[in-house]
Structures are given as structure tokens and as C-alpha cells.
Design a protein around this motif. Sequence first.
Motif, PDB file in Angstrom:
ATOM      1  N   ASN A 111       0.721  -1.203  -0.005  1.00 29.38           N
ATOM      2  CA  ASN A 111      -0.016   0.082  -0.166  1.00 29.38           C
ATOM      3  C   ASN A 111       0.993   1.146  -0.091  1.00 29.38           C
ATOM      4  O   ASN A 111       0.564   2.164  -0.587  1.00 29.38           O
ATOM      5  N   ILE A 112       2.086   1.249   0.438  1.00 33.25           N
ATOM      6  CA  ILE A 112       2.866   2.393   0.921  1.00 33.25           C
ATOM      7  C   ILE A 112       3.486   2.660  -0.925  1.00 33.25           C
ATOM      8  O   ILE A 112       3.362   3.924  -1.186  1.00 33.25           O
ATOM      9  N   TRP A 113       3.880   1.686  -1.535  1.00 36.27           N
ATOM     10  CA  TRP A 113       4.304   2.089  -2.935  1.00 36.27           C
ATOM     11  C   TRP A 113       3.024   2.345  -3.718  1.00 36.27           C
ATOM     12  O   TRP A 113       3.223   3.116  -4.768  1.00 36.27           O
ATOM     13  N   GLU A 114       2.054   1.792  -3.678  1.00 35.26           N
ATOM     14  CA  GLU A 114       0.706   2.153  -4.148  1.00 35.26           C
ATOM     15  C   GLU A 114       0.602   3.538  -4.192  1.00 35.26           C
ATOM     16  O   GLU A 114       0.090   4.418  -5.484  1.00 35.26           O
ATOM     17  N   GLN A 115       0.590   4.088  -2.981  1.00 34.57           N
ATOM     18  CA  GLN A 115       0.385   5.485  -2.744  1.00 34.57           C
ATOM     19  C   GLN A 115       1.365   6.404  -3.388  1.00 34.57           C
ATOM     20  O   GLN A 115       1.169   7.592  -3.762  1.00 34.57           O
ATOM     21  N   ILE A 116       2.628   5.856  -3.165  1.00 30.51           N
ATOM     22  CA  ILE A 116       3.775   6.856  -3.626  1.00 30.51           C
ATOM     23  C   ILE A 116       3.676   6.912  -5.470  1.00 30.51           C
ATOM     24  O   ILE A 116       3.982   7.805  -5.827  1.00 30.51           O
ATOM     25  N   LEU A 117       3.424   5.838  -6.086  1.00 33.62           N
ATOM     26  CA  LEU A 117       3.791   5.796  -7.315  1.00 33.62           C
ATOM     27  C   LEU A 117       2.217   6.154  -7.983  1.00 33.62           C
ATOM     28  O   LEU A 117       2.291   5.911  -9.186  1.00 33.62           O
ATOM     29  N   LYS A 118       1.312   6.520  -7.518  1.00 33.00           N
ATOM     30  CA  LYS A 118       0.462   7.248  -7.985  1.00 33.00           C
ATOM     31  C   LYS A 118       0.591   8.449  -9.004  1.00 33.00           C
ATOM     32  O   LYS A 118       1.416   9.355  -8.433  1.00 33.00           O
ATOM     33  N   ILE A 119       0.046   8.622 -10.206  1.00 36.56           N
ATOM     34  CA  ILE A 119       0.624   9.620 -10.984  1.00 36.56           C
ATOM     35  C   ILE A 119       0.074  11.311 -10.289  1.00 36.56           C
ATOM     36  O   ILE A 119       1.057  12.006 -10.293  1.00 36.56           O
ATOM     37  N   PRO A 120      -1.051  11.364  -9.539  1.00 32.11           N
ATOM     38  CA  PRO A 120      -1.277  12.564  -8.886  1.00 32.11           C
ATOM     39  C   PRO A 120      -0.003  13.069  -8.010  1.00 32.11           C
ATOM     40  O   PRO A 120       0.232  13.841  -7.733  1.00 32.11           O
ATOM     41  N   PHE A 121       0.381  12.090  -7.157  1.00 29.89           N
ATOM     42  CA  PHE A 121       1.021  12.098  -6.287  1.00 29.89           C
ATOM     43  C   PHE A 121       2.695  12.624  -6.887  1.00 29.89           C
ATOM     44  O   PHE A 121       3.412  13.563  -6.096  1.00 29.89           O
ATOM     45  N   MET A 122       3.007  12.004  -8.039  1.00 26.36           N
ATOM     46  CA  MET A 122       4.221  12.142  -8.564  1.00 26.36           C
ATOM     47  C   MET A 122       3.972  13.491  -9.063  1.00 26.36           C
ATOM     48  O   MET A 122       5.309  14.466  -9.038  1.00 26.36           O
ATOM     49  N   LEU A 123       3.198  13.905  -9.747  1.00 26.49           N
ATOM     50  CA  LEU A 123       3.106  15.248 -10.323  1.00 26.49           C
ATOM     51  C   LEU A 123       3.042  16.291  -9.363  1.00 26.49           C
ATOM     52  O   LEU A 123       3.442  17.386  -9.545  1.00 26.49           O
ATOM     53  N   GLU A 124       2.386  16.261  -8.010  1.00 26.69           N
ATOM     54  CA  GLU A 124       2.431  16.771  -6.966  1.00 26.69           C
ATOM     55  C   GLU A 124       3.931  17.227  -6.615  1.00 26.69           C
ATOM     56  O   GLU A 124       4.366  18.397  -6.222  1.00 26.69           O
ATOM     57  N   MET A 125       4.647  15.983  -6.378  1.00 26.00           N
ATOM     58  CA  MET A 125       5.852  16.311  -6.137  1.00 26.00           C
ATOM     59  C   MET A 125       6.807  17.237  -6.998  1.00 26.00           C
ATOM     60  O   MET A 125       7.821  17.929  -6.487  1.00 26.00           O
ATOM     61  N   ILE A 126       6.783  16.667  -8.267  1.00 24.79           N
ATOM     62  CA  ILE A 126       7.358  17.570  -9.131  1.00 24.79           C
ATOM     63  C   ILE A 126       7.228  18.996  -9.320  1.00 24.79           C
ATOM     64  O   ILE A 126       8.108  19.892  -9.588  1.00 24.79           O
ATOM     65  N   SER A 127       5.992  19.541  -8.920  1.00 24.81           N
ATOM     66  CA  SER A 127       5.481  20.776  -9.103  1.00 24.81           C
ATOM     67  C   SER A 127       5.640  21.688  -7.774  1.00 24.81           C
ATOM     68  O   SER A 127       5.570  22.952  -7.863  1.00 24.81           O
ATOM     69  N   THR A 128       5.897  20.914  -6.514  1.00 26.22           N
ATOM     70  CA  THR A 128       5.957  21.591  -5.465  1.00 26.22           C
ATOM     71  C   THR A 128       7.482  21.501  -4.826  1.00 26.22           C
ATOM     72  O   THR A 128       7.900  22.438  -4.054  1.00 26.22           O
ATOM     73  N   VAL A 129       8.014  20.452  -4.862  1.00 20.38           N
ATOM     74  CA  VAL A 129       9.283  20.076  -4.088  1.00 20.38           C
ATOM     75  C   VAL A 129      10.362  21.111  -4.581  1.00 20.38           C
ATOM     76  O   VAL A 129      10.982  21.723  -3.814  1.00 20.38           O
TER      77      VAL A 129
END
Length: 1110
Positions: A111-129
Motif C-alpha cells: 500500500n505504501i508504494w501504491e500511494q507513492i507511485l500514483k500519478i497525482p502524487f508524482m505530479l504533486e512532487m514535481i510541481s512543489t518540491v
Amino acid sequence: MDEDSEVPPLPPRYRFRDLLLGDQSWQNDDSVQVEFYVNENTFKERLKLFFIKNKRSSLRIRVFHFSLKVLSCLLYICRVSLHLLQVSVALICLLETTLLTYLSYKASFGNIWEQILKIPFMLEMISTVPFLITILWWPLRNLFIPVFLNCWLAKHSLENMINDLHRAIQRTQSAMFNQVVILISTLMCLIFTCMCGIQHLERAGNKRNLFDSLYFCIVTFSTVGFGDVTPEIWPSKLFVVIMISVALVVLPIQLEQLAYLWMERQKSGGNYSRHRAETEKHVVLCVSSLKIDLLMDFLNEFYAHPRLQDYYVIILCPTEMDVQVRRVLQIPMWSQRVIYLQGSALKDQDLLRAKMDNAEGCFILTSRCEVDRTAADHQTILRAWAVKDFAPNCPLYVQILKPENKFHVKFADHVVCEEEFKYAMLALNCICPATSTFITLLVHTSQGLEGQQSPEKWQRIYGKCSGNEVYNIVLKESIFFAEFEGKCFTYASFNAHKKYGVCLIGMRREDNKNIWLNPGSHTVMSPTDTCFYINITKEENSSFKKQHKAKSKWTMMGRDVPKQLPVHSIIASMGTVAIDLQDTGIGPGCGTTLTLPGGGSNGGIRRPSIAPVLEVGDTASTQTQELLQEHSEDEALPHDNDYVKGYPPNLPYIGSSPTFCHLLKKRMQFCCLRLEKVNLNKNSTFLCYNLQIFKNKIIIVYAETAGNGLFNFIVPLRAYFRPKKELNPIVLLLDNPPDTHFLEAICWFPMVYYTIGSIDNLDDVLRCGVSFAANMVVVDKESTMSAEEDYMADAKTIVNVQTLFRLFSNLSIITELTHPANMRFMQFKAKDSFCLALSKLEKKEREKGSNLAFMFRLPFAAGRVFSISMLDTLLYQSFVKDYMISITRLLLGLETTPGSGFLCAMKIAEEDLWIRTYGRLYQKLCSSSGDIPIGIYRTDSQKAAASAIFVNVDDCEDAKELPSGHHGSRGCTSSEQPERPPLRRKSVQWARRLSRKGTRHAGRAGEMGDQQRFNFCCRSERQELVELVKNRMKTLGLSAGTYDEMDDSQGTHSYVLINPPPDTKLEINDIVYIIRPDPVLLKSKVTGSRKCSTEKSSLSELETKFETQL
């Protein structure tokens, strides 16, 4: 006192120390306090409840997140020096995303990797970090960050926001709307991403602004490709290739889903909006399967009423709309007023879609084409229960097939049982010809315009009279009847017909819900009474014009009489004009006949006259006493001492209306009900024996099974007001043996028998006594009502009846069909010019949009065929006329209200033609017996009615030769009747002479064999059929002398005139439909008047007396 009985001491005061250390004094207590839902008290669960589970708070979070993403995209476009604001927005978005990921996290590695590898989460990291990195190292502030990717996160938030919105408002919006929003947002995200990416990458080459990038994207994605703006460097070209590839994959998927939802919506029909339901009126039609005939009958009848033009019709059907229905509903006349919804009445969601709680009414129809009609009724019952449970205040109009299922839907406002009406109508057809046609035309909405362009007079008057319907109005509000306040009912009925042409048939008191048909001359009209009358249109739609015309002689005879004038004063004032009483003796034909008044005491011949109709009835008058003479004679018949009058002791089903009938004093044994058991002499057949004991001809009923509805066929023929001397024996010809319950119901009725057989077999038809039958009723088989081709369901019935018609042409065959369109095949003659002309007339009327185009078919006009689907309009009319079902049941004898009259018929003989007109007949009946005529069944000659139509050559071979001076051309022009070829006419005459010559010399001794062979070859088809029947009768041991030879001339046609004008001339053999007052109630009135002549009782008191007496 025992220690156990002592009261335990109170616990010490609860202190803060006990909260910290626990209550030590109660450790030995066995009771345990249980707390529930402790898992929801944790901090994580409370956050999850606020951010995810709670519908309203989750919706607010989604809206806030969507606003942040849109704001970040706008800041990227503006390119202003608001770096701190961008960083703040990115930080808030990152914290929110991290929190939601934590709340969605579960204790599992996957479940951890399922949450991290979601496309919305990855886009959020790219646009905010990257924004957070710039805070730590300030020189990285100029680093390019793809903030425009937040548009995809905004799209994701929009989808979640719509879902939370649906949960918050607890209403399911259209999936079509959701898919359209997703498609539009996807397209906007693609364009925005491509625009921002190209604008950024083109900085290394030709610097382009956002507008040029937007222009390039629109031209590229629309496949126009002007080529004036193109990417210059390879990174931008590669980016365009990637975006086009993504668009070619994503957009078709979205469009496919949209097209699928569109097709599904077309099948299901969508929803009926709540706003429209609250502002517009609508009705719901619930059916299991929708056929085009059923739909058109409903729409034509429902929208025939002017005040229903603004109503919407919502069709709720579980099956998919077929091609024919879809084509009809696309017509502009119906597309704006009819909405088809695919769904079930058993689902609250579908009832909510149809806005059943706001509907003005719900029609629940049963599919009569089902093989198992009981199962079809069960489905209808469940639909009625479901609608009543969902919308208790919605009026229900329910159609039931089987009478035993009627009590399940007794709560409905209006119920029509098909088999009840069908069998009662077939029974009345045997004693009142064409009752089915009369009732069918009466319950159809028409303006009487059918056939008005026809050159035939009978078609014009028949079509005009077919526009008559039943209407109601309060007496004090009526122009027709207001002047008759305080007058008797028959006086009001006669004078209203004489003055306005309307036929008053019944009334209802204000304080009573029962309707009385012709309550009699002793009922006085009050201003609050509701009058029921037959007319072309209702009074509110009529205009009144005074006509100054000289009164005719018969009108002067019917002049008004002073109110409450004694009978002896009337006779004295009239001088030589005497009151002519009706001879109520009913012959074996069709009913009452009128006799010519005899001469005076001096033996001279006086002129026939008609008495005036009294304003107030006199119970002590000679008219009433002679009216009851027939009833008294019928009671005193010596050979009918085994008969009694009473209610049938065994009713076959719950909910059947008890009817006062002729019954046997002692029930008949089941074995004696068999037709074969009637034989007393073993060497003699039933038919020979029956010819000696039965004075009246029998009535044969052919049915597949002896259902409970068949009980309603027997009851009208055994009603108490039918004279005993006119009771016809009833023979039931059944395919399957009846059950015990049915035999228990019919064993109390006199002269009712059954036999097992089929009309397919000539021997079975002959054994059941067809040669002694006056009428034969053929009921449509339930097993053949469903066929692969709908209209082929009547094929077997039509062919069998056609065979009987050819074998027994003198027999009156009454047939029930499933589809009204198949009536054109009854008594079919391919070369009959008269029938072909009527077929063309029917097509013209159908092209004009008439609902009664089939009315000109000869079998229907004569009452020889009808379809129960024609009575569907009775249920539809009850939406506007709530009294129609009750009036129809009273006319058919399905209900007997004390004080209400009954339908019967009388035949106009040659000695009755002194009456001359229908208006004089109306006066004669009202003044003598209190009967009210409502129509005429007329039989005309085809030659007299249609002189322009000639008989075919093939039919002339079997017809009688016309006189030498008559060639059928009198009264018609040469253009109307073409001449036959001379050669053909001479050959026909030559063959006819040879046939007669051969017949004349056939029986002579010494005839040559070649002459006999020639006569055999010249035999017509009619002679072959006659010999076939006679040979079968001889083989079965039946007397061939009882068989009437056939008459194929068929030179007559019959039709019904509902409420004809007063000046309509009577013709010989006319059968007049009359509503006769209740003889039992009339007898009780006469008895009461003899005991106390000064005491007058009201109609309600007489009703109570009648019920007590029964």
C-alpha cells in the motif's frame, strides 16, 4: 433483617484522584462498561473523518485544493514577481497531499508504494518540491519548474469534487454530464500543457508568446495545420510529437465512453426533470412491453380531450424501445409530449426518475399477449403495489386480465378486468345484437366525422352517430335539463331528446355515489342531481340556436301536460286520443314488439295515437299495472316451477358482483352437466331429444378452458329481469375439461351444459347442436395469443370461423380477436366489390387520422367480431370521465344497483311501423312503459344501400336469377356500374339454365347416366358443403332434416346507430336498444302505493326496501 436484603452503601464521591488512579473500591464489581466505535476516537480517524469520510467537509477540501491548483496555473501564466506566493501555494499543496496520503495509508508494504507511485502524487512532487529547494538555496530561484502540470491535478480535483458533490446532495446526476465535464477538462489540460511546454521550449529559438503557442495548439489539434507557426528546435518538435501521441490515445477513449453513455441514455430515456414535474402536469404509463398499437391507442385517446393537450406522458417500460416505437416518438407531434424511460416500476430509482409522486395519474397495463396470463397479472399487481407504496396519493388506473386477481388491486381508483367485460359483452351480443359494437363506439372519443365524405347514406349516418359519447352535468347548471327540475325522469329524458337531441340515460343523487340507469317515471329530478346523457359533444361545447319551425302532428300529440295532472283528467281532455300501452311480450327473436292500438267500442277504426309523457309518474295508473303483467305471467309459468330467483350460492372468485338470477331449486349433479348425459333414450341423440324439450334455440360458447371469466357469460343470460320463457340453453364447447370449482359455480343455473371438443372438428360442432343454435360465440385461445409475428396470433381462430361461416351461413357467429386489424379477414370474400369498397373507405379514414377506421368493416358494424383491446379506451377515458366504467358495467349487467335499469332490445315488426319515427317511438316507450331507447341496430340490403356496387360474376353463378326487367342498373349511372362483357353474361345464363334443367330432370326415372355426370360436374361449392354436412350428420346418427341449407346471398349488412335524431324513420326489422327500469323496484313501488296512496317515498328509501326484500 437478612444481610442479603440490606441495601448496599452508596459509593464515595467521585474525585479527580479516582480519575487518575482508578476506582479501587469497585474492583470486585462484575459489571463491565463497553464503549463502542473506539477506533473512530483516534486522532487519525478524526482527520480521516474530516478530510475523506464526511461528505460536506471533504467537498470543501476538494474545492479548496482545486482553487489552489487553478491559482498556480494562473500565476505561471502571469509571470509576475510573486515568487513568495508561488512558494506558499506549493507548500500548502504539498502538506495537503502528504496528509491525504498518510490518511489513505494502511499498514502494508504494497500500500505504501501504491500511494507513492500514483500519478497525482508524482505530479504533486514535481510541481512543489522544487519550490522548497529554492527556499534553501536562493540562486535556484530562476530554475524552471513545470508548474503548468498542475492543470492535471486540478482536473483530478474536479473529478473528486463532482463525486463528493453527488454524495453531499444525495442525488445521482446524469453520468452523461459527468463524462462531458471530464472530456472537456481533458481537452483543456492537453491544450494548456502543450501551449506552456512549446512556449517554454521555444525560448531557445524564436521566442514565442503564449498566444502564438495557443494558436499553434488549436490549429494542430484541430488537424487544420496552416503551417504559419511551427516549432523551430528539436526539443519542441519532440514535445509536439509526444503531445499528439498522448491526445490520440486519451481523446478517443474519452469519446468512446461518451458515445457509449449517449447510446445507453437513448435506450434508458434519461430523466424527467424535477422542475418540469413541478411546473407541468404529467401521467405515467407502466407496461411490461410496449407495442406500437398499444402506444397509438393510448396517445390518440388520451390527447383526444382538449384539456389534456398540455399533459406530458412518461412511459416507464423495462424493455428497450423497439424500432417502430422509436420512429413514432420522433414525430414532432409526440416527441415534445412523450418521454420514454427504460426502467422498472418496482425500483424506487426509476419511479423517482418518472417523478411518480408528482404525477396526475398512473396507468398500469397488462400484456395480454403473454402465454401465462396469470403470471402477467401477478406482475401487474406488484407494479400497482410498488406505485402505491412510493406515491400513495397518485391515482391508479389498473388493467387486469383474470377476474380472480381483481381483489388484489381493489385499492386502485379504477380497475378494468378484461375477462369480465369480454364475456359479459359476448353474452349480451346474443340477446342484444351488436352490443359489442355499441359499447366500443360509445367509449371511443370521436367527433362523428367518419364517413361523412362517403356517397353512401348509411355510412354517413353511421359515422355521424358513432360520435356520441356519455357526458355528465349537474341539473341546476345545465341548459338541457334545468327546466325539468321537479319533473319525473322519463319526462325529462323524452323532452330533452325532443328539444335538444340528447338522450338522458341515468342520474346520481348528490348524497349517493351509485349511478342509476333509467330509475323510472317515479323518480323526480332535483337541482343537485348529476345527469348522465348521450350526445355528440358535451353541453359546455355546444351552442344553442332557436329554430322557428311548424310543429308536426306527432309533436302536437306530445304536448306538455300540466304538472301532477291525474290520469283520468288527461284522458278526458284528450277526447278520442287514448293511451296506448306497450305489449311487453318478448318474442323469440330479439325482444319487445309494439302492437297497433285496437279500434274503439263501436268497432270503427281509429287513428293510431301516442299518449303524452307525464311530468310526474302515477303508481296507480293502468300503465304501470300492465307493465308488470309480463313479470306476473313469467312468475306463473307452470312448466318452470323448478326455477327460483336469488343470488348464485357459489361464486367462482373473490370480488364478483352478486347478481339476482334465475336459479334451480336443487343443484344439478356434475354428471348431468355433461351434454351427453341429457339423453334419456339411448337410441336417440341429444339433438333430437333437445329439439322436443327446448323451445328456444341454444347458444354455443367455444373456449379453450373454463376460466372464471366464463361465469360472467352465464350471469347476464340468467339475470332475473330476463323472462323465463326466453331463456336460451347454453352449451359450453371446451378444449379441456372444467375443474370442480367451475362446475360448482354453474350447477345452480338452469339449462347450462358443457361438452369436450373443438371447432376444428366438424363432428364435435355437430354433436354440440350447431344446427339448433341461434348464436355461436368463439373466444380467442389464450395459447395462440403469442406468436412470432404479432398479427398471426389470430390466424387459427380466423380460419376456423371462416370454415364455420361457409358450412353454416345462417348461424350467427360472434368472434373475439386479439388484434383489431385482423377484423378485415372475417367473412373474407376476395372478389366481393362491396367489401373492397369498404376497404378503400377504411384506408381513407385511417389516412385522415381517424381512431375508428375499422368501424366500417361489415363484421364489426354487425357485431359479429370485436377485440378486447378496443376496450382499453375505457380505462383511458376514466381519467377524464370517472363514471364511464360504472356506466359500462351497468349496461353489461356486471353490476346490479337497486333502482337501476338494464339493457335489452325490442324488434320493430311490420305492424309496428305506424310509429313512423324514432322520436315517436321515444314518446311511446316513455309514456307507456318508462323505457328509454338509446340506439338502433339496423339491417339494410346491400343493393339498396350501395347501388353503385355490383355483384361479381363468380357470385352470380350461385345467386338467384334477377327478373328479366331488372338488371341492377336502376338508380345508378353507367359510370357507377360498368356493364359485364356480353359473352361472359350469356355464358353464365347458359350454364345456369343447364344446371336448372339438370336438377329438374335428375329425379326422373330412366335418366341417362351422362346427364347425371353432367349435373355432378355442374354442382356448385355450396351444394358440396351441404352434402358434406348432411353426410356427417347421418354418420353420427343425427337428423339431417334439422340442418338448414345455406344461403350465401349475404345481400344485407347491419350497423348501429347510437342516439339517432328524432326524425329518423323506423324500418322493418330494426332492433331498438332500450334501458328498461328495474321491475322489482317498480313492483315494490306499486305495492307501496296501493297500501298508502298519499305516502311518497324517496329513491333511497326504496333502495333500502329492495335490499331488505332480497
